[in-house]
Scaffold this active site. Sequence first.
Site, PDB file in Angstrom:
ATOM      1  CG  ASP A   1     -12.353 -20.049  -9.754  1.00 28.55           C
ATOM      2  OD1 ASP A   1     -11.323 -19.348  -9.665  1.00 28.55           O
ATOM      3  OD2 ASP A   1     -13.120 -19.968 -10.720  1.00 28.55           O
TER       4      ASP A   1
ATOM      5  CG  PHE B   1      -9.517  -8.792  -1.895  1.00 29.98           C
ATOM      6  CD1 PHE B   1     -10.094  -9.434  -0.809  1.00 29.98           C
ATOM      7  CD2 PHE B   1      -9.572  -9.418  -3.137  1.00 29.98           C
ATOM      8  CE1 PHE B   1     -10.715 -10.665  -0.961  1.00 29.98           C
ATOM      9  CE2 PHE B   1     -10.183 -10.658  -3.292  1.00 29.98           C
ATOM     10  CZ  PHE B   1     -10.753 -11.281  -2.195  1.00 29.98           C
TER      11      PHE B   1
HETATM   12  P1  IMP Z   1      -9.739 -15.867  -6.972  1.00 31.36           P
HETATM   13  O1  IMP Z   1     -10.794 -16.897  -6.744  1.00 31.36           O
HETATM   14  O2  IMP Z   1      -8.918 -15.609  -5.745  1.00 31.36           O
HETATM   15  O3  IMP Z   1      -8.948 -16.108  -8.212  1.00 31.36           O
HETATM   16  O4  IMP Z   1     -10.529 -14.480  -7.189  1.00 31.36           O
HETATM   17  C1  IMP Z   1     -11.029 -14.091  -8.424  1.00 31.36           C
HETATM   18  C2  IMP Z   1     -11.352 -12.621  -8.443  1.00 31.36           C
HETATM   19  O5  IMP Z   1     -12.690 -12.436  -7.966  1.00 31.36           O
HETATM   20  C3  IMP Z   1     -10.485 -11.747  -7.536  1.00 31.36           C
HETATM   21  O6  IMP Z   1      -9.342 -11.324  -8.211  1.00 31.36           O
HETATM   22  C4  IMP Z   1     -11.416 -10.594  -7.252  1.00 31.36           C
HETATM   23  O7  IMP Z   1     -11.378  -9.687  -8.314  1.00 31.36           O
HETATM   24  C5  IMP Z   1     -12.797 -11.255  -7.218  1.00 31.36           C
HETATM   25  N1  IMP Z   1     -13.171 -11.611  -5.837  1.00 31.36           N
HETATM   26  C6  IMP Z   1     -13.276 -12.853  -5.303  1.00 31.36           C
HETATM   27  N2  IMP Z   1     -13.657 -12.787  -4.018  1.00 31.36           N
HETATM   28  C7  IMP Z   1     -13.764 -11.483  -3.714  1.00 31.36           C
HETATM   29  C8  IMP Z   1     -14.097 -10.772  -2.514  1.00 31.36           C
HETATM   30  O8  IMP Z   1     -14.340 -11.332  -1.424  1.00 31.36           O
HETATM   31  N3  IMP Z   1     -14.105  -9.431  -2.610  1.00 31.36           N
HETATM   32  C9  IMP Z   1     -13.833  -8.757  -3.753  1.00 31.36           C
HETATM   33  N4  IMP Z   1     -13.492  -9.368  -4.891  1.00 31.36           N
HETATM   34  C10 IMP Z   1     -13.467 -10.718  -4.879  1.00 31.36           C
END
Ligand code: IMP
Length: 194
Positions: A69, A152
Site C-alpha cells: 500500500d 504516474f
Molecule cells: P496504490 O498503493 O497502488 O493503491 O497507490 C495509491 C496511490 O498513491 C496511487 O493511486 C497514487 O496516486 C499514489 N502513489 C503511490 N505511489 C506513487 C508513485 O510512485 N508515484 C506517484 N504516485 C504514487
Amino acid sequence: MKIIIATKNEGKVREFRNLLTPLGYEPVSLKDEGIDAEIDEDGETFEENAHIKAREIHRLTGLPVIADDSGLEVEFLGGAPGIYSARYAGEGATDEERNQKLLDEMQGVDLPLRNARFVCALYCILDGKREYCVTGTLDGFIGEEPKGGHGFGYDPIFMIDGDTSLAELDEEEKNKISHRANAMKKLLDALKNE
Ligand code: IMP
C-alpha cells in the site's frame, strides 16, 4: 516457491519478478492465479492496509503473498492525502485532477513548508508463522506546477531536488530511489535470511 504479488498493477509484478526470481521465488500475479477479490482497505495506516490485503489473499489461496500500500504525505496538510491518495479528488478522478487539487491546496505556501514524502508499506506472509512488514520512503517537496512525462500519479508535482520532478526520471532511474524500491530492498534483506 510460488509467491503471489497481491496487486492489479502489472508494472509492480514485473519489478517483484526481477528481484525475487534470483532468490528462488516464483512471483505470480493475482491474474495468473485467477483471483479477482475486492478487498476493503479500511485500515488507518499504509501498513494496516497492506496487512489486510496480504491476510485476505493468503486466506483465499494458502500461498505465500506480498501485498503493498502506498501514497503521498504532505507535511503542511498534516500528512494528507496519505492513505487516501488514490481517492483524493473523489472516485473516478484523474491523476491530473488529483494533482491540480493538491496544487490548489498548496497555493501560496512557501518552499520550506512544502515538504512531502512518498511511503510504501509491504506486508509479506510466507506461512502461519513467518510474516514481515517493511516501509520505504522517498523525501521531496511539492512543486509549483506539473513537470515531466514519465511515471504516474503524483510524480509530476513531486520534486526530488530544486528543479527535477519524479516524472522527469525514466522508469529505471525512478526504480533506484523510489519508496517502493526502498521497501523492496528491506524485504529482500529479510527474505535472504529465510
Ligand atoms: P496504490 O498503493 O497502488 O493503491 O497507490 C495509491 C496511490 O498513491 C496511487 O493511486 C497514487 O496516486 C499514489 N502513489 C503511490 N505511489 C506513487 C508513485 O510512485 N508515484 C506517484 N504516485 C504514487
